[in-house]
Design an enzyme around this catalytic site. Structure first.
Site, PDB file in Angstrom:
ATOM      1  N   GLU A 205      -8.523  -2.242 -11.541  1.00 52.40           N
ATOM      2  CA  GLU A 205      -9.143  -1.981 -11.247  1.00 52.40           C
ATOM      3  C   GLU A 205     -10.063  -0.770 -11.271  1.00 52.40           C
ATOM      4  O   GLU A 205      -9.219   0.359 -10.891  1.00 52.40           O
ATOM      5  CB  GLU A 205      -9.656  -1.950  -8.693  1.00 52.40           C
ATOM      6  CG  GLU A 205      -9.587  -3.012  -8.281  1.00 52.40           C
ATOM      7  CD  GLU A 205      -9.465  -3.616  -6.945  1.00 52.40           C
ATOM      8  OE1 GLU A 205     -10.286  -2.537  -6.094  1.00 52.40           O
ATOM      9  OE2 GLU A 205      -9.245  -3.991  -6.414  1.00 52.40           O
TER      10      GLU A 205
ATOM     11  N   CYS B  63     -13.695   6.446 -12.229  1.00 54.99           N
ATOM     12  CA  CYS B  63     -12.994   6.374 -11.143  1.00 54.99           C
ATOM     13  C   CYS B  63     -11.727   5.275 -12.202  1.00 54.99           C
ATOM     14  O   CYS B  63     -12.059   4.201 -11.835  1.00 54.99           O
ATOM     15  CB  CYS B  63     -12.368   6.096  -9.617  1.00 54.99           C
ATOM     16  SG  CYS B  63     -10.410   5.994  -8.915  1.00 54.99           S
TER      17      CYS B  63
ATOM     18  N   CYS C  97       2.077   1.477  -7.757  1.00 56.69           N
ATOM     19  CA  CYS C  97       2.080   2.695  -7.859  1.00 56.69           C
ATOM     20  C   CYS C  97       3.808   2.331  -7.261  1.00 56.69           C
ATOM     21  O   CYS C  97       4.118   2.421  -5.935  1.00 56.69           O
ATOM     22  CB  CYS C  97       1.534   3.280  -7.233  1.00 56.69           C
ATOM     23  SG  CYS C  97       2.071   5.443  -7.578  1.00 56.69           S
TER      24      CYS C  97
ATOM     25  N   CYS D 276       3.169   5.591  -1.180  1.00 55.98           N
ATOM     26  CA  CYS D 276       2.916   7.134   0.102  1.00 55.98           C
ATOM     27  C   CYS D 276       2.368   5.665   0.676  1.00 55.98           C
ATOM     28  O   CYS D 276       1.830   5.034   0.856  1.00 55.98           O
ATOM     29  CB  CYS D 276       1.089   7.681   0.090  1.00 55.98           C
ATOM     30  SG  CYS D 276       1.623   9.236  -1.749  1.00 55.98           S
TER      31      CYS D 276
ATOM     32  N   CYS E  61      -1.080   4.201   1.465  1.00 57.56           N
ATOM     33  CA  CYS E  61      -1.746   3.639   0.238  1.00 57.56           C
ATOM     34  C   CYS E  61      -1.631   2.267   0.120  1.00 57.56           C
ATOM     35  O   CYS E  61      -1.138   1.856  -0.143  1.00 57.56           O
ATOM     36  CB  CYS E  61      -1.466   5.315  -0.957  1.00 57.56           C
ATOM     37  SG  CYS E  61      -2.214   4.660  -2.764  1.00 57.56           S
TER      38      CYS E  61
ATOM     39  N   GLY F 197      -2.369   4.146  -9.103  1.00 54.27           N
ATOM     40  CA  GLY F 197      -1.378   4.786 -10.184  1.00 54.27           C
ATOM     41  C   GLY F 197      -1.184   6.278  -9.927  1.00 54.27           C
ATOM     42  O   GLY F 197      -1.677   6.628  -9.491  1.00 54.27           O
ATOM     43  N   GLU F 198       0.318   6.399 -10.215  1.00 54.22           N
ATOM     44  CA  GLU F 198       0.506   7.729 -10.270  1.00 54.22           C
ATOM     45  C   GLU F 198       0.496   7.789 -11.629  1.00 54.22           C
ATOM     46  O   GLU F 198       1.060   8.419 -12.916  1.00 54.22           O
ATOM     47  CB  GLU F 198       1.860   7.782 -10.017  1.00 54.22           C
ATOM     48  CG  GLU F 198       2.297   9.322  -9.872  1.00 54.22           C
ATOM     49  CD  GLU F 198       1.033  10.933  -9.784  1.00 54.22           C
ATOM     50  OE1 GLU F 198       0.712  10.622  -8.460  1.00 54.22           O
ATOM     51  OE2 GLU F 198       0.854  11.679 -10.871  1.00 54.22           O
TER      52      GLU F 198
ATOM     53  N   SER G 292      -5.634  13.754 -11.276  1.00 54.31           N
ATOM     54  CA  SER G 292      -4.920  14.442  -9.351  1.00 54.31           C
ATOM     55  C   SER G 292      -3.228  12.652  -9.501  1.00 54.31           C
ATOM     56  O   SER G 292      -3.271  11.942 -10.408  1.00 54.31           O
ATOM     57  CB  SER G 292      -6.046  12.768  -8.574  1.00 54.31           C
ATOM     58  OG  SER G 292      -5.144  12.900  -7.615  1.00 54.31           O
TER      59      SER G 292
ATOM     60  N   SER H 220      -2.556  16.236  -4.647  1.00 60.55           N
ATOM     61  CA  SER H 220      -2.360  15.255  -3.404  1.00 60.55           C
ATOM     62  C   SER H 220      -1.739  15.917  -2.479  1.00 60.55           C
ATOM     63  O   SER H 220      -0.347  15.987  -2.683  1.00 60.55           O
ATOM     64  CB  SER H 220      -2.176  13.468  -3.696  1.00 60.55           C
ATOM     65  OG  SER H 220      -3.789  13.613  -4.191  1.00 60.55           O
ATOM     66  N   LEU H 221      -2.451  16.971  -1.651  1.00 62.78           N
ATOM     67  CA  LEU H 221      -1.574  17.532  -0.738  1.00 62.78           C
ATOM     68  C   LEU H 221      -0.433  16.131   0.890  1.00 62.78           C
ATOM     69  O   LEU H 221      -0.038  16.570   0.855  1.00 62.78           O
ATOM     70  CB  LEU H 221      -1.659  18.994  -0.247  1.00 62.78           C
ATOM     71  CG  LEU H 221      -0.920  19.463   0.093  1.00 62.78           C
ATOM     72  CD1 LEU H 221       0.318  20.228  -0.452  1.00 62.78           C
ATOM     73  CD2 LEU H 221      -1.450  21.170   0.311  1.00 62.78           C
ATOM     74  N   HIS H 222      -1.746  16.725   1.264  1.00 61.00           N
ATOM     75  CA  HIS H 222      -1.569  15.875   1.962  1.00 61.00           C
ATOM     76  C   HIS H 222      -1.395  15.651   3.606  1.00 61.00           C
ATOM     77  O   HIS H 222      -1.056  15.429   4.751  1.00 61.00           O
ATOM     78  CB  HIS H 222      -1.445  14.349   1.989  1.00 61.00           C
ATOM     79  CG  HIS H 222      -2.585  13.118   0.835  1.00 61.00           C
ATOM     80  ND1 HIS H 222      -3.739  13.714   0.983  1.00 61.00           N
ATOM     81  CD2 HIS H 222      -1.743  12.517   0.100  1.00 61.00           C
ATOM     82  CE1 HIS H 222      -3.759  13.293  -0.150  1.00 61.00           C
ATOM     83  NE2 HIS H 222      -2.898  12.443  -0.932  1.00 61.00           N
TER      84      HIS H 222
ATOM     85  N   ASN I 287      -9.532   5.364   4.949  1.00 60.97           N
ATOM     86  CA  ASN I 287      -9.733   4.534   4.530  1.00 60.97           C
ATOM     87  C   ASN I 287      -8.694   3.077   5.354  1.00 60.97           C
ATOM     88  O   ASN I 287      -7.741   3.568   4.135  1.00 60.97           O
ATOM     89  CB  ASN I 287     -10.051   3.980   3.642  1.00 60.97           C
ATOM     90  CG  ASN I 287     -11.450   5.102   3.199  1.00 60.97           C
ATOM     91  OD1 ASN I 287     -12.337   4.806   4.012  1.00 60.97           O
ATOM     92  ND2 ASN I 287     -11.873   5.241   1.779  1.00 60.97           N
TER      93      ASN I 287
ATOM     94  N   CYS J 180     -11.537   4.402  -1.761  1.00 63.02           N
ATOM     95  CA  CYS J 180      -9.948   5.492  -1.634  1.00 63.02           C
ATOM     96  C   CYS J 180      -8.693   5.162  -1.228  1.00 63.02           C
ATOM     97  O   CYS J 180      -9.048   4.572   0.227  1.00 63.02           O
ATOM     98  CB  CYS J 180     -10.595   6.887  -1.831  1.00 63.02           C
ATOM     99  SG  CYS J 180     -11.539   7.780  -2.516  1.00 63.02           S
TER     100      CYS J 180
HETATM  101  N1  SAH Z   1      -1.954   8.710  -7.931  1.00 64.29           N
HETATM  102  C1  SAH Z   1      -2.631  10.087  -7.602  1.00 64.29           C
HETATM  103  C2  SAH Z   1      -4.129   8.968  -7.981  1.00 64.29           C
HETATM  104  C3  SAH Z   1      -4.390   8.416  -7.325  1.00 64.29           C
HETATM  105  S1  SAH Z   1      -4.727   7.978  -5.546  1.00 64.29           S
HETATM  106  C4  SAH Z   1      -2.905  10.706  -6.830  1.00 64.29           C
HETATM  107  O1  SAH Z   1      -2.425  10.123  -5.168  1.00 64.29           O
HETATM  108  O2  SAH Z   1      -2.953  12.087  -6.318  1.00 64.29           O
HETATM  109  C5  SAH Z   1      -5.959   8.340  -5.595  1.00 64.29           C
HETATM  110  C6  SAH Z   1      -6.713   9.252  -4.362  1.00 64.29           C
HETATM  111  O3  SAH Z   1      -7.454   8.146  -3.617  1.00 64.29           O
HETATM  112  C7  SAH Z   1      -5.961   9.734  -3.635  1.00 64.29           C
HETATM  113  O4  SAH Z   1      -6.461  10.739  -3.718  1.00 64.29           O
HETATM  114  C8  SAH Z   1      -5.573  10.007  -2.435  1.00 64.29           C
HETATM  115  O5  SAH Z   1      -4.903  10.790  -1.566  1.00 64.29           O
HETATM  116  C9  SAH Z   1      -6.372   8.818  -2.410  1.00 64.29           C
HETATM  117  N2  SAH Z   1      -6.101   7.532  -0.659  1.00 64.29           N
HETATM  118  C10 SAH Z   1      -4.459   7.241  -1.161  1.00 64.29           C
HETATM  119  N3  SAH Z   1      -4.934   6.066   0.209  1.00 64.29           N
HETATM  120  C11 SAH Z   1      -5.953   6.397   0.232  1.00 64.29           C
HETATM  121  C12 SAH Z   1      -6.428   5.766   1.871  1.00 64.29           C
HETATM  122  N4  SAH Z   1      -6.251   4.809   2.377  1.00 64.29           N
HETATM  123  N5  SAH Z   1      -7.522   6.351   2.081  1.00 64.29           N
HETATM  124  C13 SAH Z   1      -8.215   7.596   1.811  1.00 64.29           C
HETATM  125  N6  SAH Z   1      -7.400   7.908   0.654  1.00 64.29           N
HETATM  126  C14 SAH Z   1      -6.783   7.159  -0.173  1.00 64.29           C
HETATM  127 FE1  SF4 Z   2       0.757   6.701  -5.629  1.00 60.03          FE
HETATM  128 FE2  SF4 Z   2      -1.166   8.264  -5.694  1.00 60.03          FE
HETATM  129 FE3  SF4 Z   2      -1.102   5.616  -4.163  1.00 60.03          FE
HETATM  130 FE4  SF4 Z   2       0.568   8.217  -3.579  1.00 60.03          FE
HETATM  131  S1  SF4 Z   2      -1.457   7.602  -3.220  1.00 60.03           S
HETATM  132  S2  SF4 Z   2       0.861   5.396  -4.033  1.00 60.03           S
HETATM  133  S3  SF4 Z   2       1.228   8.523  -5.399  1.00 60.03           S
HETATM  134  S4  SF4 Z   2      -1.541   5.852  -5.978  1.00 60.03           S
END
Ligand code: SAH
Ligand code: SF4
Length: 372
Positions: A97, A110, A117, A121, A124, A171-172, A203, A225-227, A303, A346
């Site tokens: 997508e 985007c 991936c 995480c 995600c 993806g990463e 990212s 993406s620290l979180h 989300n 996202c």
């Molecule tokens: N893998 C890379 C880039 C893709 S993720 C990374 O993790 O940075 C894209 C973005 O979507 C990241 O900032 C991630 O934190 C965010 N994201 C992933 N799952 C999400 C969710 N359920 N709700 C909101 N943002 C989310």
């Molecule tokens: Fe992969 Fe980024 Fe999703 Fe983490 S947030 S699973 S690194 S796509």
């Protein structure tokens, strides 16, 4: 018996250097590479016969050996807020997508870098899907090509409909290094999409050795993406943290920033999950942690997606977290949720063709997507 034809070279998937090498290999001048890049990426043309500044002979020679394979769009939909999502079929069975988010003075695309991936995480949807495969350079830049063409053909010269690209789709990106860097180079090439390096953003969840490698080849914008503000919590949310813990990650970001010609403030992405990482104690810890690195913080309210037990925090909790960080002097923004009615927000990107108007079909479709 099935006859196997030699596959034609896909010019969409060649960067400038590879195109130059290709032209030299067929006894042509390397400057042809720039002409081809302009035709494909500046003008949006995929038919070699239309490339009128190449001689008829050369066009025929090219058509015998090459083609320009464009991504196959299997679904597209525009959300109520103008966000546009495309589902693209790559290879035999995989779906990816991409999302275009129009705003007042800019339009951000985007882009996905992998099918699924492997980082997994916990919050995600893409991660929950598992990893299928890396995208090729053609499949990454092809997303930008499709989005740019969606504004109509022929493309207006110097039209800049897409102003920003973020590698924040599926993806990463740093786990698919070469094709991602190659595609980003085409995005910033003046003969192609001509985007400024500050407006093409990678990212990452924090693949430390690859951040160092990246600093040697480019200085595009990097967001992290620290979180989570400590290793214990980040180990849970972003499992790659067990391999590359927070301090190692921040050190590599400092090295990256030092390698850039201009002064950089790093954007730190921080997803807010109700009751998990959104307390004021977390905000406090985060503000202490980031003292070592000039940074601004982008808060992303979680989300929801099917199969996840996490919850989105209330608007008040999000604002409270933001206010705390602002008080400590950090520029802190809240990422607005766009396109969630078409599952384009996202973390909702899993390569599926459904949306809320077809909610009932969703689980059926997800099973289908997985089984594809
Ligand atoms: N893998 C890379 C880039 C893709 S993720 C990374 O993790 O940075 C894209 C973005 O979507 C990241 O900032 C991630 O934190 C965010 N994201 C992933 N799952 C999400 C969710 N359920 N709700 C909101 N943002 C989310
Ligand atoms: Fe992969 Fe980024 Fe999703 Fe983490 S947030 S699973 S690194 S796509």
């Amino acid at each position: 018996m099935e006859t196997k034809f030699k596959e034609k070279i896909n010019l969409m998937g060649l960067n400038k250097k590879a195109l130059e090498d290709f032209f030299v290999s067929i006894d042509e001048k390397p400057f042809r590479a720039t002409q081809i890049i302009k035709w494909i990426h500046q003008r949006g043309v995929s038919d070699i016969s239309q490339m009128t500044d190449l001689s008829k002979n050369l066009r025929e020679k090219l058509m015998a050996k090459c083609e320009i394979r464009v991504p196959e769009v299997v679904y597209e939909k525009t959300s109520k807020d103008g966000t546009k999502k495309w589902v693209i079929k790559v290879g035999e069975k995989d779906l990816i997508e991409m999302v275009l988010i129009p705003e007042k003075n800019r339009s951000t695309l985007c882009v996905s870098s992998q099918v699924g991936c492997a980082v997994d995480c916990s919050f995600c949807a893409t991660g929950k899907q598992g990893f299928s495969r890396n995208l090729g350079l053609d499949e990454i830049i092809g997303q930008v090509w499709v989005a740019a063409n969606s504004f109509g053909l022929p493309r207006e010269p110097n039209s800049r409909h897409i102003t920003n690209v973020v590698m924040m789709g599926m993806g990463e990106p740093l786990l698919n290094f070469e094709p991602v860097v190659g595609a980003m180079n085409i995005m910033t090439d003046d003969n192609a999409y001509g985007l400024s390096k500050r407006k093409v953003t990678l990212s990452t969840s924090g693949i430390v050795p690859k951040i160092d490698e990246l600093s040697k080849v480019t200085d595009i914008a990097l967001t992290i993406s620290l979180h989570a503000p400590n290793d214990k919590l980040r180990d849970e949310l972003v499992p790659i943290n067990k391999k590359y813990p927070i301090q190692e990650l921040l050190d590599s970001v400092k090295r990256y920033v030092d390698s850039c010609d201009d002064k950089r403030v790093t954007t730190i992405e921080y997803i807010l999950i109700d009751g998990i990482n959104d307390g004021l104690d977390h905000a406090e810890e985060l503000s202490e942690l980031l003292k070592q690195l000039p940074s601004k913080i982008n808060l992303i309210p979680f989300n929801a997606f099917e199969g996840s037990n996490y919850l989105k925090p209330s608007g008040n909790r999000v604002k409270r977290f933001q206010a705390f960080l602002q008080d400590r002097g950090y520029v802190t923004t809240i990422r607005s949720t766009r396109g969630d009615d078409i599952m384009a927000a996202c973390g909702q990107l899993v390569g599926q063709v459904n949306d809320r108007t077809r909610r009932k079909e969703r689980s059926k479709n997800q099973i289908k997507t997985k089984a594809l």
